[in-house]
Write an enzyme that holds these catalytic residues in place. Structure first.
Site, mmCIF file in Angstrom:
data_model
loop_
_atom_site.group_PDB
_atom_site.id
_atom_site.type_symbol
_atom_site.label_atom_id
_atom_site.label_comp_id
_atom_site.label_asym_id
_atom_site.label_seq_id
_atom_site.Cartn_x
_atom_site.Cartn_y
_atom_site.Cartn_z
ATOM 1 N N GLU A 82 -5.584 14.579 -5.337
ATOM 2 C CA GLU A 82 -6.892 13.722 -4.958
ATOM 3 C C GLU A 82 -7.114 13.966 -3.505
ATOM 4 O O GLU A 82 -8.391 13.231 -2.930
ATOM 5 C CB GLU A 82 -6.797 12.256 -5.611
ATOM 6 C CG GLU A 82 -6.082 11.692 -4.772
ATOM 7 C CD GLU A 82 -5.803 10.072 -5.283
ATOM 8 O OE1 GLU A 82 -5.261 9.717 -6.173
ATOM 9 O OE2 GLU A 82 -6.699 9.272 -4.418
ATOM 10 N N CYS A 114 -4.389 9.254 -9.051
ATOM 11 C CA CYS A 114 -3.221 9.543 -9.289
ATOM 12 C C CYS A 114 -2.901 9.895 -10.742
ATOM 13 O O CYS A 114 -1.653 9.898 -10.596
ATOM 14 C CB CYS A 114 -2.444 8.318 -8.767
ATOM 15 S SG CYS A 114 -2.918 7.686 -7.156
ATOM 16 N N HIS A 236 3.773 5.089 -11.997
ATOM 17 C CA HIS A 236 3.162 5.480 -10.793
ATOM 18 C C HIS A 236 3.603 4.413 -9.871
ATOM 19 O O HIS A 236 3.380 3.153 -10.111
ATOM 20 C CB HIS A 236 1.652 5.479 -11.039
ATOM 21 C CG HIS A 236 0.771 5.584 -9.802
ATOM 22 N ND1 HIS A 236 1.029 6.587 -8.764
ATOM 23 C CD2 HIS A 236 -0.251 4.654 -9.435
ATOM 24 C CE1 HIS A 236 0.325 6.301 -7.961
ATOM 25 N NE2 HIS A 236 -0.568 5.223 -8.273
HETATM 26 N N1 COA Z 1 8.364 -11.345 3.579
HETATM 27 C C1 COA Z 1 8.595 -10.574 2.266
HETATM 28 N N2 COA Z 1 7.388 -10.660 1.443
HETATM 29 C C2 COA Z 1 5.949 -10.966 2.059
HETATM 30 C C3 COA Z 1 5.846 -11.459 3.226
HETATM 31 C C4 COA Z 1 7.299 -11.547 4.109
HETATM 32 N N3 COA Z 1 7.088 -11.832 5.577
HETATM 33 N N4 COA Z 1 4.523 -11.667 3.339
HETATM 34 C C5 COA Z 1 4.005 -11.332 2.555
HETATM 35 N N5 COA Z 1 4.806 -10.897 1.512
HETATM 36 C C6 COA Z 1 4.546 -10.581 0.001
HETATM 37 C C7 COA Z 1 3.563 -11.218 -0.627
HETATM 38 O O1 COA Z 1 3.998 -12.399 -1.011
HETATM 39 C C8 COA Z 1 2.925 -10.286 -1.736
HETATM 40 O O2 COA Z 1 3.931 -10.265 -2.910
HETATM 41 P P1 COA Z 1 3.073 -10.586 -4.295
HETATM 42 O O3 COA Z 1 2.158 -9.404 -4.410
HETATM 43 O O4 COA Z 1 4.213 -10.414 -4.991
HETATM 44 O O5 COA Z 1 2.463 -11.977 -3.957
HETATM 45 C C9 COA Z 1 3.096 -8.826 -1.014
HETATM 46 O O6 COA Z 1 4.234 -9.098 0.217
HETATM 47 C C10 COA Z 1 2.025 -8.206 -0.509
HETATM 48 O O7 COA Z 1 1.166 -9.197 0.366
HETATM 49 P P2 COA Z 1 -0.509 -9.137 0.362
HETATM 50 O O8 COA Z 1 -0.676 -10.509 1.201
HETATM 51 O O9 COA Z 1 -0.901 -9.247 -0.880
HETATM 52 O O10 COA Z 1 -0.566 -8.096 1.192
HETATM 53 P P3 COA Z 1 -2.166 -7.135 1.342
HETATM 54 O O11 COA Z 1 -3.087 -8.278 1.230
HETATM 55 O O12 COA Z 1 -1.957 -6.605 2.767
HETATM 56 O O13 COA Z 1 -2.200 -6.017 0.311
HETATM 57 C C11 COA Z 1 -1.773 -4.063 -1.218
HETATM 58 C C12 COA Z 1 -1.187 -5.598 -0.176
HETATM 59 C C13 COA Z 1 -0.954 -3.206 -1.744
HETATM 60 C C14 COA Z 1 -2.668 -4.591 -2.017
HETATM 61 C C15 COA Z 1 -2.431 -3.240 0.014
HETATM 62 O O14 COA Z 1 -1.418 -2.640 0.606
HETATM 63 C C16 COA Z 1 -3.365 -2.229 -0.526
HETATM 64 O O15 COA Z 1 -4.521 -2.410 -0.866
HETATM 65 N N6 COA Z 1 -2.885 -1.068 -0.935
HETATM 66 C C17 COA Z 1 -3.529 0.020 -1.409
HETATM 67 C C18 COA Z 1 -3.905 0.030 -2.800
HETATM 68 C C19 COA Z 1 -2.983 0.144 -3.926
HETATM 69 O O16 COA Z 1 -1.672 0.800 -3.360
HETATM 70 N N7 COA Z 1 -3.260 -0.292 -5.032
HETATM 71 C C20 COA Z 1 -2.297 -0.198 -6.069
HETATM 72 C C21 COA Z 1 -2.682 0.143 -7.476
HETATM 73 S S1 COA Z 1 -3.064 1.876 -7.498
#
Ligand code: COA
Length: 398
Positions: A82, A114, A236
Site C-alpha cells: 500500500e 494491509c 495482522h
Molecule cells: N502503560 C501501559 N499501558 C498504557 C499506558 C501506560 N503508561 N498508557 C496507556 N496505555 C494503554 C492504554 O490503556 C491502551 O490500552 P487498551 O487499548 O487495552 O485500552 C493502549 O495503551 C493504547 O492507549 P490509547 O490511549 O488507546 O492510545 P492512542 O489513542 O494513542 O491510540 C492506536 C493507539 C493504536 C489507536 C494508535 O496508535 C493508532 O491510531 N495507530 C494506527 C492505526 C492502527 O494501528 N489501527 C489498527 C487497526 S488496522
C-alpha cells in the site's frame, strides 16, 4: 481438481538498515514509554535509509529465495503493497529486474491496504493449481508512515516478506477453505496527494474486530476447521497488542475456552519480530508467520490459522498445515541478523528523515548510499526512479 498440496515452499523477510527505539518518541511527546512498550506492544520500529523503499525491501527479501531455488520456474511475481511508488508502473517490474528473473514472466502489483498480500497468496495458489510446474513469487512490502505527533506515529515501521508459492511445499500446505468479508469503511486510507496515511485509530480497531468476526463466521459456514482444531493463530499486527485483542475477541465469538495466559502463550511467538519491526502493513501477518516458525520448535503437522485484515476494509481467514521437515528450510539466523544489524538513530536524525519529501521536478536527485542491503534506490532523474545492486553486490555477483 488437483489434490497436490500447494502452499509456501520458502519464506524470507527483510527490513531496513535503521531502527528507532519508541522510547525516543515517548520522551519527545512527554508520555510514559510503557504506553508503547506494553500498552500497544511495540518496542522499536524500522526506519528506511534514504536509499531504501518498498522495491529494495522486496528485492532484499526475495533474493535468498531465488538464489536457493533458481529462477526458471517463476513465471509470475506479485508485489503487494500500500506504499505504491508509481500510479501506473508496478513495483514488481523493478523487483523482477533486480532479481534477474526471466523475461517470460508476468509482474503485477496488488493493493488493498494491509490485506493485499493475502489476495496475492490465494491468487498464486490458484495459478499453481492450474500448472503445478510453475512457481509464483509473492512479496509483501511496505513502509508505514503517519504524521509526526499523531497517534499513529508510534505504529510506523517497514519490512517485506517474500514467499515462493509452489506445489508440494516444504513449509506450509494451504487448506482450500477461506472466510471472507468486505465492507466500504473509512478507517485508514492514503489519498493520492499524501505520503502519510490517515487513520481513525479507534474506528480501525473496531472495524478490524468486526471484519475478523464476520470472516470467521463465513469460514465456519464454508467448512473451515473449528477453533479447537487450530494450534496457532497468526494475525495482522498493526501493533502487536492488536493481535491479542483480536484473539480474545475470536475466543469469545467461537465460544471457546481460553484463559488470558493461554491466549498470550499461543500468540507470543508470532509477536516477537513485529515488536521490533513495527507495522509493515501487508507484510505484517507474514512477518508474524516467520516469527512463529523461527521461534517455536517442532511445528511439524501443526495447523496455523491466518487472520488477515486490511482497512477500508477486506478480511480473509484461512488455514495451513506446517509440513514435516520444514525446520531445515528456515532462515532463522539471517532473520536475526537483519534485526540485529540495524543501526539505531536518534530523534533528530529520525525527524530529519521523516521531513524529507520526494522531489517533484524532473532534475537529477541522487540518493546517498546508506543501505546495508543488496539493492538500493539510486535516486530520481528525469522523473524516473533508479534502482541498482549495491556496489558490494555488483562486485561479488557472477
Ligand atoms: N502503560 C501501559 N499501558 C498504557 C499506558 C501506560 N503508561 N498508557 C496507556 N496505555 C494503554 C492504554 O490503556 C491502551 O490500552 P487498551 O487499548 O487495552 O485500552 C493502549 O495503551 C493504547 O492507549 P490509547 O490511549 O488507546 O492510545 P492512542 O489513542 O494513542 O491510540 C492506536 C493507539 C493504536 C489507536 C494508535 O496508535 C493508532 O491510531 N495507530 C494506527 C492505526 C492502527 O494501528 N489501527 C489498527 C487497526 S488496522
Amino acid at each position: 481438481m488437483s489434490s497436490t498440496p500447494i502452499g509456501i515452499h520458502d519464506i524470507s523477510f527483510a527490513t531496513t538498515s535503521l531502527v528507532l527505539d519508541l522510547g525516543v518518541i515517548a520522551t519527545r511527546m512527554g508520555i510514559d514509554p510503557q504506553k508503547y512498550y506494553s500498552g500497544i506492544g511495540q518496542v522499536e520500529m524500522s526506519v528506511p535509509a534514504r536509499d531504501e523503499d518498498i522495491v529494495t525491501l522486496a528485492a532484499n527479501a526475495a533474493l535468498p529465495i531465488v538464489e536457493r531455488h533458481g529462477r526458471d520456474r517463476i513465471r509470475t511475481v506479485i508485489v503487494a503493497t500500500e506504499t505504491g511508488i508509481d500510479q501506473s508502473k508496478a513495483a514488481a517490474v523493478y523487483v523482477h529486474r533486480l532479481l534477474g528473473l526471466g523475461e517470460n514472466c508476468r509482474a503485477v502489483e496488488f493493493k488493498q491496504a494491509c490485506y493485499s498480500a493475502t489476495a496475492a497468496l490465494q491468487f498464486a495458489a490458484a495459478m499453481v493449481q492450474r500448472d503445478p510446474q510453475q512457481q509464483v513469487l509473492v512479496i509483501a512490502t511496505d513502509v508505514a508512515r503517519y504524521d509526526l505527533q499523531s497517534s499513529g506515529e508510534p505504529t510506523q515501521g517497514a519490512g517485506a516478506a517474500a514467499m515462493l508459492v509452489a506445489a508440494d511445499p516444504a513449509i506450509i500446505a494451504l487448506e482450500p477453505v477461506t472466510g471472507l468479508y468486505t465492507e466500504d469503511i473509512m478507517d485508514f486510507w492514503r489519498p493520492n496527494h499524501r505520503d502519510t496515511a490517515l487513520v481513525d485509530g479507534k474506528t480501525s480497531i473496531r472495524a478490524y474486530l468486526h471484519a475478523i468476526e464476520h470472516a470467521w463466521q463465513d469460514a465456519q459456514r464454508q467448512g473451515a476447521p473449528g477453533f479447537e482444531q487450530i494450534d496457532y493463530f497468526c494475525y495482522h499486527q498493526p501493533f502487536t497488542v492488536m493481535a491479542v485483542k483480536a484473539h480474545r475477541h475470536l475466543v469469545k465469538i467461537a465460544a471457546a475456552a481460553a484463559s488470558s495466559a493461554q491466549v498470550d502463550a499461543v500468540l507470543e511467538p508470532s509477536l516477537i519480530y513485529n515488536r521490533q519491526v513495527g507495522n509493515s502493513y501487508t507484510a505484517s501477518m507474514y512477518i508474524a508467520l516467520v516469527s512463529l516458525l523461527d521461534n517455536v520448535a517442532q511445528l511439524d503437522g501443526k495447523r496455523i490459522a491466518f487472520l488477515s485484515y486490511g482497512s477500508g476494509c477486506v478480511a480473509e481467514i484461512f488455514t495451513g498445515v506446517v509440513q514435516p521437515g520444514y525446520a531445515s528450510h528456515l532462515r532463522t539466523a539471517a532473520h536475526a541478523a537483519a534485526l540485529q544489524g540495524r543501526t539505531a538513530i536518534d530523534d533528530a536524525d529520525y525527524l530529519a528523515r521523516h521531513a524529507q519529501t520526494q522531489p517533484t521536478d524532473a532534475g537529477a536527485h541522487p540518493a546517498p548510499h546508506e543501505t546495508t542491503g543488496h539493492f538500493r534506490y539510486a535516486g530520481l532523474s528525469g522523473n524516473k526512479r533508479l534502482y541498482e545492486a549495491t556496489p558490494a553486490r555488483s562486485d561479488s555477483a557472477s
